[in-house]
Design an enzyme around this catalytic site. Structure first.
Site, PDB file in Angstrom:
ATOM      1  CG  ASP A 196      -3.152  -6.476  10.376  1.00 46.90           C
ATOM      2  OD1 ASP A 196      -3.061  -6.537   9.147  1.00 46.90           O
ATOM      3  OD2 ASP A 196      -4.120  -6.955  11.007  1.00 46.90           O
ATOM      4  CB  SER A 197      -4.696  -0.636  10.453  1.00 41.03           C
ATOM      5  OG  SER A 197      -3.358  -0.289  10.348  1.00 41.03           O
ATOM      6  CG  PHE A 217      -5.262   4.165   2.637  1.00 42.35           C
ATOM      7  CD1 PHE A 217      -4.422   5.086   3.234  1.00 42.35           C
ATOM      8  CD2 PHE A 217      -5.474   2.951   3.277  1.00 42.35           C
ATOM      9  CE1 PHE A 217      -3.818   4.810   4.450  1.00 42.35           C
ATOM     10  CE2 PHE A 217      -4.851   2.656   4.489  1.00 42.35           C
ATOM     11  CZ  PHE A 217      -4.024   3.595   5.081  1.00 42.35           C
ATOM     12  CE  LYS A 236      -1.052  -0.174   6.139  1.00 38.24           C
ATOM     13  NZ  LYS A 236      -1.108  -1.597   6.545  1.00 38.24           N
ATOM     14  NE  ARG A 245      -0.859   2.995   8.880  1.00 35.49           N
ATOM     15  CZ  ARG A 245      -2.151   3.147   8.536  1.00 35.49           C
ATOM     16  NH1 ARG A 245      -2.627   4.323   8.203  1.00 35.49           N
ATOM     17  NH2 ARG A 245      -2.955   2.108   8.513  1.00 35.49           N
ATOM     18  CG  ASN A 250      -1.853   1.113   1.358  1.00 35.79           C
ATOM     19  OD1 ASN A 250      -1.625   2.168   0.778  1.00 35.79           O
ATOM     20  ND2 ASN A 250      -2.912   0.920   2.123  1.00 35.79           N
ATOM     21  CE  LYS A 278      -4.991   8.306   8.089  1.00 36.75           C
ATOM     22  NZ  LYS A 278      -5.072   7.355   6.994  1.00 36.75           N
TER      23      LYS A 278
HETATM   24  P1  IMP Z   1      -4.277  -3.134   6.889  1.00 33.81           P
HETATM   25  O1  IMP Z   1      -4.339  -4.190   7.904  1.00 33.81           O
HETATM   26  O2  IMP Z   1      -3.373  -2.046   7.254  1.00 33.81           O
HETATM   27  O3  IMP Z   1      -4.122  -3.684   5.515  1.00 33.81           O
HETATM   28  O4  IMP Z   1      -5.689  -2.432   6.900  1.00 33.81           O
HETATM   29  C1  IMP Z   1      -6.901  -3.146   6.769  1.00 33.81           C
HETATM   30  C2  IMP Z   1      -7.950  -2.246   6.168  1.00 33.81           C
HETATM   31  O5  IMP Z   1      -8.282  -1.252   7.120  1.00 33.81           O
HETATM   32  C3  IMP Z   1      -7.465  -1.516   4.919  1.00 33.81           C
HETATM   33  O6  IMP Z   1      -7.855  -2.209   3.779  1.00 33.81           O
HETATM   34  C4  IMP Z   1      -8.209  -0.216   4.999  1.00 33.81           C
HETATM   35  O7  IMP Z   1      -9.437  -0.351   4.338  1.00 33.81           O
HETATM   36  C5  IMP Z   1      -8.474  -0.030   6.471  1.00 33.81           C
HETATM   37  N1  IMP Z   1      -7.527   0.934   7.042  1.00 33.81           N
HETATM   38  C6  IMP Z   1      -6.416   0.710   7.773  1.00 33.81           C
HETATM   39  N2  IMP Z   1      -5.817   1.849   8.113  1.00 33.81           N
HETATM   40  C7  IMP Z   1      -6.561   2.831   7.580  1.00 33.81           C
HETATM   41  C8  IMP Z   1      -6.453   4.241   7.571  1.00 33.81           C
HETATM   42  O8  IMP Z   1      -5.516   4.862   8.116  1.00 33.81           O
HETATM   43  N3  IMP Z   1      -7.423   4.890   6.921  1.00 33.81           N
HETATM   44  C9  IMP Z   1      -8.468   4.267   6.301  1.00 33.81           C
HETATM   45  N4  IMP Z   1      -8.608   2.971   6.260  1.00 33.81           N
HETATM   46  C10 IMP Z   1      -7.665   2.239   6.900  1.00 33.81           C
END
Ligand code: IMP
Length: 190
Positions: free
Chosen positions: A65-66, A142, A13, A172, A10, A166
């Site tokens: 991971d978010s 995103f 990110k 994050r 990403n 942000k």
């Molecule tokens: P990942 O685990 O970081 O891949 O995030 C999982 C999903 O959470 C991503 O596909 C985004 O849709 C959403 N996400 C994570 N962080 C953010 C952010 O900072 N803004 C918006 N969506 C987020």
């Protein structure tokens, strides 16, 4: 200059993380590894993915991971945020929330530093509380950025903030600043 390898595909990110780490003199490069999509809470997924990526690349790595946890949906999509975003998008999530008065939601991020060579694994967490908007804000950023506004003055969606704004408050930003302090201490201790 210290350098870390962020395992992600990403670019948005990556841009956020690079801006968070820059004031600490930490350079961020991106690497692709097989992202092991385990099922479980984000702290487990983050830690496991980082360890596997470090094994694959034979180098220290960082994995973020978010997830977005919506109170009235019992924390959904949470660890399934990526899947939910792909399947529902922002429109679909807003539809689930149609007419729901309680719109509170929390963004969580768990960042893990893993080095299989020195057997070091360390995770850091950040979270921010806000609400799911009733409409889609500016289409920028995103993921769920256009439908999430942090509590506080202004009511701006994440997508309406620039990267610096942000990062100052985001899940994050909080998690990666903890990682930066850990890395600087590690260097200082030799
Ligand atoms: P990942 O685990 O970081 O891949 O995030 C999982 C999903 O959470 C991503 O596909 C985004 O849709 C959403 N996400 C994570 N962080 C953010 C952010 O900072 N803004 C918006 N969506 C987020």
């Amino acid at each position: 200059m210290i350098s870390i390898t962020l395992v992600t595909g990403n670019k948005r990110k990556l841009a956020e993380v690079a801006a968070i780490m820059e004031p600490y003199g930490i350079k961020v490069t991106m690497a692709k590894a097989v992202k092991f999509e385990a099922q479980g809470e984000i702290d487990f997924v983050s830690s496991l993915a980082a360890q596997l990526a470090s094994m694959e690349l034979l180098a220290p790595v960082v994995v973020d991971d978010s997830g977005l946890y919506v109170d009235s949906l019992n924390g959904f999509p949470g660890p399934y945020s990526s899947y939910a975003f792909d399947k529902l998008g922002n429109k679909g999530l807003l539809k689930l929330m149609d007419g729901v008065p309680d719109r509170k939601a929390v963004f969580r991020c768990v960042v893990t530093y893993a080095d299989v060579i020195t057997d070091e694994i360390k995770s850091f967490e950040g979270q921010i509380t806000g609400y799911i908007r009733s409409d889609i804000g500016k289409e920028d950023g995103f993921g769920f950025d256009p439908i999430f506004s942090p509590f506080g003055p202004g009511g701006k969606a994440f997508s309406e903030m620039d990267v610096a704004q942000k990062n100052e408050i985001s899940h994050r930003g909080i998690a990666f600043r903890k990682l930066a302090v850990f890395l600087l201490n590690k260097i200082a201790q030799g």
